[in-house]
Scaffold this active site. Structure first.
Site, PDB file in Angstrom:
ATOM      1  N   SER A 166       0.668  -1.044  -0.148  1.00  0.00           N
ATOM      2  CA  SER A 166      -0.055  -0.007   0.294  1.00  0.00           C
ATOM      3  C   SER A 166       1.090   1.083   0.004  1.00  0.00           C
ATOM      4  CB  SER A 166      -0.939   0.273   1.370  1.00  0.00           C
ATOM      5  OG  SER A 166      -0.429  -0.028   2.495  1.00  0.00           O
ATOM      6  N   ASP A 273       7.683  12.437   8.482  1.00  0.00           N
ATOM      7  CA  ASP A 273       7.056  12.427   7.312  1.00  0.00           C
ATOM      8  C   ASP A 273       5.739  13.303   8.080  1.00  0.00           C
ATOM      9  OD1 ASP A 273       4.393  11.541   6.518  1.00  0.00           O
ATOM     10  OD2 ASP A 273       4.900   9.379   6.236  1.00  0.00           O
ATOM     11  N   HIS A 304       6.048  11.996   3.090  1.00  0.00           N
ATOM     12  CA  HIS A 304       5.266  10.848   3.084  1.00  0.00           C
ATOM     13  C   HIS A 304       5.320  10.541   1.995  1.00  0.00           C
ATOM     14  CE1 HIS A 304       1.444   9.434   4.565  1.00  0.00           C
ATOM     15  NE2 HIS A 304       0.912   9.675   3.083  1.00  0.00           N
TER      16      HIS A 304
END
Length: 345
Positions: A166, A273, A304
């Site tokens: 993902s 991030d 990110h």
């Protein structure tokens, strides 16, 4: 480079340390980009891969008559080779939490295609042109629709290994996943990220305002001023089965079933991030230290889902993920030969 692999000591962990340590993807090659995670994120969201892939869409009907879309990447780069022995592995690519298929995710699919994988993108109900045929969307941590897609892929490719990755999503670990959904919604994002994401989601939902009107208060939904308000309007303040915020997260927190994991999982995260938040608050470090199945590759810089580098591919995180799959296949084959065990799919 400066990456650390956080995990419970095991033979598999030792093998991964050796394989990833020898990988060219983790050996330097950085430049000034890593100093600005915000610019990395904009680049990752806006820049398309070169060349753009050829995609064949397949709609999968679910038991409640809803639809999800599977986009098979079939080109443009040459014929598939055999990246590993046996049938070509199927690589299920899962978009970010907003359902957006970024240039980075497509680039990962192209890199996988070059190495003999069969990449396919999972699109949620109502996302990326997938029709919304029921007044129901997929909650933040609900894996029901994804399970149906996995079952279908196993039937379509019964002899092939099935892998998943993902991009910034709680649906499956991979690049910059979210681990604590409720904390993330309650903490909120800086306006630079939250407002564009909120507008993107509202724009997609407004297309189905008529269909959703029988299930939710559309005026409240489209008038939401934060991601939390939008999530509550969609899944808590429903007309048929309203619930409260606490009960919603008891059913949808991404880590609620982490102790049931039985296949190795790699999470690639960056300490800077700007979307997930500070590591001390957003990373479940104890999970990686105690579970033999969870591995955290932690880098000080990368933003990110950015992980930028010079040269082809532009994202060293993609190379690290593909190297992880290669190393995992190598380890499992060695274990099969030594113990005569059947590998997990």
């Amino acid at each position: 480079g400066c990456c650390r692999l956080l995990c419970k000591p095991s033979a598999l962990a030792q093998h991964l340390v050796g394989s990833l340590g020898r990988s060219a993807a983790l050996q330097g090659g950085r430049w000034l980009w890593p100093c600005w995670p915000q610019l990395q994120m904009l680049r990752q969201l806006l820049q398309l891969p070169e060349p753009e892939p050829t995609v064949v869409r397949e709609l999968l009907q679910l038991p409640d008559s809803g639809l999800v879309a599977l986009d098979w990447l079939v080109g443009p780069r040459g014929a598939r080779g055999s990246g590993v022995g046996g049938p070509s592995p199927v690589l299920l690519l899962i978009p970010n939490a907003a359902g957006k298929v970024t240039g980075g995710l497509l680039q990962l699919g192209l890199r996988a295609l070059e190495r003999g994988f069969i990449p396919v993108i999972f699109n949620r109900r109502g996302h990326n042109g997938c029709p919304l045929t029921t007044p129901r969307l997929q909650p933040f941590g609900d894996p029901g629709d994804l399970r149906e897609a996995v079952t279908y892929l196993c039937c379509r490719h019964p002899a092939a290994p099935l892998l998943a990755v993902s991009e910034g999503s709680p649906a499956a670990p991979g690049l910059s996943p979210f681990f604590r959904g409720r904390d993330w919604f309650e903490a909120g994002l800086p306006w630079l990220y939250e407002w564009p994401l909120l507008l993107h989601l509202k724009r997609g939902l407004s297309r189905y305002a008529g269909s959703l009107a029988e299930a939710v208060d559309v005026d409240r939904l489209l008038g939401s001023r934060s991601l939390r308000e939008l999530e509550e309007a969609l899944f808590c303040r429903t007309k048929s089965r309203p619930t409260n915020w606490e009960a919603y997260w008891e059913r949808n927190e991404p880590l609620r079933d982490a102790d049931e994991a039985a296949v190795p999982v790699l999470c690639l995260c960056s300490a800077d991030d700007p979307v997930r938040g500070p590591p001390a608050r957003s990373l479940p470090l104890e999970l990686f230290r105690s579970s033999p199945y969870f591995f955290l590759l932690l880098t000080p810089r990368g933003g990110h889902c950015g992980f930028p580098r010079r040269g082809p591919g532009r994202c060293w995180g993609h190379e690290a993920v593909l190297e992880y799959f290669r190393a995992m296949d190598e380890f499992l084959r060695a274990e099969e030969g030594r113990k005569g065990l059947l590998r997990p799919r």
